[in-house]
Motif scaffolding. Structure first.
Motif, PDB file in Angstrom:
ATOM      1  N   SER A  88      37.101  57.390  34.097  1.00 26.63           N
ATOM      2  CA  SER A  88      35.905  56.546  34.081  1.00 26.63           C
ATOM      3  C   SER A  88      36.125  55.401  35.054  1.00 26.63           C
ATOM      4  O   SER A  88      37.167  54.742  35.014  1.00 26.63           O
ATOM      5  CB  SER A  88      35.651  55.985  32.688  1.00 26.63           C
ATOM      6  OG  SER A  88      35.269  57.005  31.808  1.00 26.63           O
ATOM      7  N   PHE A  89      35.156  55.155  35.917  1.00 24.38           N
ATOM      8  CA  PHE A  89      35.216  54.087  36.910  1.00 24.38           C
ATOM      9  C   PHE A  89      34.165  53.046  36.552  1.00 24.38           C
ATOM     10  O   PHE A  89      33.021  53.385  36.259  1.00 24.38           O
ATOM     11  CB  PHE A  89      34.912  54.634  38.310  1.00 24.38           C
ATOM     12  CG  PHE A  89      36.037  55.423  38.918  1.00 24.38           C
ATOM     13  CD1 PHE A  89      36.779  54.902  39.960  1.00 24.38           C
ATOM     14  CD2 PHE A  89      36.344  56.697  38.455  1.00 24.38           C
ATOM     15  CE1 PHE A  89      37.819  55.638  40.528  1.00 24.38           C
ATOM     16  CE2 PHE A  89      37.376  57.436  39.014  1.00 24.38           C
ATOM     17  CZ  PHE A  89      38.116  56.901  40.057  1.00 24.38           C
ATOM     18  N   VAL A  90      34.555  51.769  36.591  1.00 31.61           N
ATOM     19  CA  VAL A  90      33.641  50.673  36.276  1.00 31.61           C
ATOM     20  C   VAL A  90      33.776  49.617  37.368  1.00 31.61           C
ATOM     21  O   VAL A  90      34.887  49.246  37.746  1.00 31.61           O
ATOM     22  CB  VAL A  90      33.971  50.040  34.904  1.00 31.61           C
ATOM     23  CG1 VAL A  90      33.050  48.860  34.615  1.00 31.61           C
ATOM     24  CG2 VAL A  90      33.896  51.082  33.795  1.00 31.61           C
ATOM     25  N   TYR A  91      32.621  49.151  37.854  1.00 38.73           N
ATOM     26  CA  TYR A  91      32.610  48.020  38.776  1.00 38.73           C
ATOM     27  C   TYR A  91      32.012  46.833  38.050  1.00 38.73           C
ATOM     28  O   TYR A  91      30.942  46.931  37.453  1.00 38.73           O
ATOM     29  CB  TYR A  91      31.787  48.327  40.032  1.00 38.73           C
ATOM     30  CG  TYR A  91      31.617  47.111  40.915  1.00 38.73           C
ATOM     31  CD1 TYR A  91      32.676  46.637  41.672  1.00 38.73           C
ATOM     32  CD2 TYR A  91      30.415  46.423  40.963  1.00 38.73           C
ATOM     33  CE1 TYR A  91      32.544  45.501  42.463  1.00 38.73           C
ATOM     34  CE2 TYR A  91      30.266  45.291  41.755  1.00 38.73           C
ATOM     35  CZ  TYR A  91      31.335  44.838  42.496  1.00 38.73           C
ATOM     36  OH  TYR A  91      31.198  43.713  43.273  1.00 38.73           O
ATOM     37  N   ALA A  92      32.693  45.690  38.086  1.00 40.40           N
ATOM     38  CA  ALA A  92      32.196  44.468  37.463  1.00 40.40           C
ATOM     39  C   ALA A  92      32.295  43.326  38.468  1.00 40.40           C
ATOM     40  O   ALA A  92      33.391  42.986  38.920  1.00 40.40           O
ATOM     41  CB  ALA A  92      32.997  44.137  36.211  1.00 40.40           C
ATOM     42  N   ASP A  93      31.146  42.750  38.820  1.00 43.81           N
ATOM     43  CA  ASP A  93      31.114  41.590  39.710  1.00 43.81           C
ATOM     44  C   ASP A  93      31.401  40.358  38.859  1.00 43.81           C
ATOM     45  O   ASP A  93      30.708  40.111  37.870  1.00 43.81           O
ATOM     46  CB  ASP A  93      29.748  41.494  40.385  1.00 43.81           C
ATOM     47  CG  ASP A  93      29.702  40.412  41.446  1.00 43.81           C
ATOM     48  OD1 ASP A  93      29.977  39.229  41.113  1.00 43.81           O
ATOM     49  OD2 ASP A  93      29.395  40.734  42.598  1.00 43.81           O
ATOM     50  N   ILE A  94      32.402  39.580  39.245  1.00 45.36           N
ATOM     51  CA  ILE A  94      32.814  38.441  38.420  1.00 45.36           C
ATOM     52  C   ILE A  94      31.720  37.380  38.307  1.00 45.36           C
ATOM     53  O   ILE A  94      31.697  36.624  37.349  1.00 45.36           O
ATOM     54  CB  ILE A  94      34.131  37.804  38.918  1.00 45.36           C
ATOM     55  CG1 ILE A  94      33.984  37.262  40.340  1.00 45.36           C
ATOM     56  CG2 ILE A  94      35.277  38.811  38.836  1.00 45.36           C
ATOM     57  CD1 ILE A  94      35.132  36.380  40.782  1.00 45.36           C
ATOM     58  N   ASP A  95      30.808  37.330  39.268  1.00 46.90           N
ATOM     59  CA  ASP A  95      29.716  36.361  39.208  1.00 46.90           C
ATOM     60  C   ASP A  95      28.618  36.802  38.246  1.00 46.90           C
ATOM     61  O   ASP A  95      27.869  35.969  37.744  1.00 46.90           O
ATOM     62  CB  ASP A  95      29.122  36.127  40.598  1.00 46.90           C
ATOM     63  CG  ASP A  95      30.125  35.461  41.526  1.00 46.90           C
ATOM     64  OD1 ASP A  95      30.891  34.599  41.049  1.00 46.90           O
ATOM     65  OD2 ASP A  95      30.154  35.818  42.717  1.00 46.90           O
ATOM     66  N   GLU A  96      28.504  38.093  37.980  1.00 43.33           N
ATOM     67  CA  GLU A  96      27.509  38.617  37.061  1.00 43.33           C
ATOM     68  C   GLU A  96      28.013  38.600  35.612  1.00 43.33           C
ATOM     69  O   GLU A  96      27.213  38.644  34.687  1.00 43.33           O
ATOM     70  CB  GLU A  96      27.125  40.047  37.449  1.00 43.33           C
ATOM     71  CG  GLU A  96      26.444  40.150  38.795  1.00 43.33           C
ATOM     72  CD  GLU A  96      25.078  39.501  38.805  1.00 43.33           C
ATOM     73  OE1 GLU A  96      24.363  39.608  37.789  1.00 43.33           O
ATOM     74  OE2 GLU A  96      24.716  38.889  39.826  1.00 43.33           O
ATOM     75  N   CYS A  97      29.323  38.559  35.433  1.00 47.08           N
ATOM     76  CA  CYS A  97      29.942  38.598  34.095  1.00 47.08           C
ATOM     77  C   CYS A  97      30.960  37.453  33.981  1.00 47.08           C
ATOM     78  O   CYS A  97      32.153  37.699  33.750  1.00 47.08           O
ATOM     79  CB  CYS A  97      30.628  39.941  33.882  1.00 47.08           C
ATOM     80  SG  CYS A  97      29.624  41.386  34.226  1.00 47.08           S
ATOM     81  N   PRO A  98      30.522  36.211  34.131  1.00 44.04           N
ATOM     82  CA  PRO A  98      31.476  35.095  34.219  1.00 44.04           C
ATOM     83  C   PRO A  98      32.308  34.855  32.963  1.00 44.04           C
ATOM     84  O   PRO A  98      33.485  34.481  33.062  1.00 44.04           O
ATOM     85  CB  PRO A  98      30.592  33.885  34.530  1.00 44.04           C
ATOM     86  CG  PRO A  98      29.233  34.261  34.045  1.00 44.04           C
ATOM     87  CD  PRO A  98      29.133  35.748  34.218  1.00 44.04           C
TER      88      PRO A  98
END
Length: 138
Positions: A88-98
């Protein structure tokens, strides 16, 4: 496609215009449905719960839309999701999920999970290095 920081959402179907699409990058299509994008702290928390309760190996790419190195590795990350269909691959933008990503101090950071437990992490880019870690944890 929008450029810069946009609304992020789960990209399990091709009709979504957020998530990885919002990066403005030309990214390879995911052929196995094993690539997700976290759009909010709540969304990322839900994905983390799924990973921790699953036996499926997973990798999370913590990146930022403003980070040059993140933008360089993201196309390879998406392509590698096609090469490792059982991960499973997940991308998380740190600015969207602070809130959920406040522990991330360097972008990109990759966390690897097996049997619901975080077993490894990698800082920075390097397609070959990332490939080798994915192979190791798949």
């Amino acid at each position: 496609m929008e450029g810069g920081v946009g609304s992020r959402s789960n990209i399990e179907d091709d009709t979504t215009k957020g998530g990885l699409d919002a990066t403005g990058l030309d990214l390879p299509l995911n052929r196995h449905g094993n690539l997700k994008s976290a759009s909010t702290d709540e969304n990322l928390a839900d994905i983390l719960l799924q990973i921790k309760s699953s036996k499926t190996p997973a990798v999370i790419n913590y990146g930022a839309s403003w980070c040059r190195v993140c933008n360089q590795i993201l196309p390879a990350f998406c392509q590698l999701s096609n090469n490792f269909p059982k991960l499973s691959f997940v991308y998380a933008d740190i600015d969207e999920c602070p809130e959920t990503t406040q522990h991330i101090r360097y972008t990109p950071t990759f966390h690897f999970y097996r049997d619901g437990e975080r077993v490894d992490e990698m800082f920075g880019a390097g397609e070959e290095r990332l490939h080798d870690r994915l192979w190791l944890h798949s």
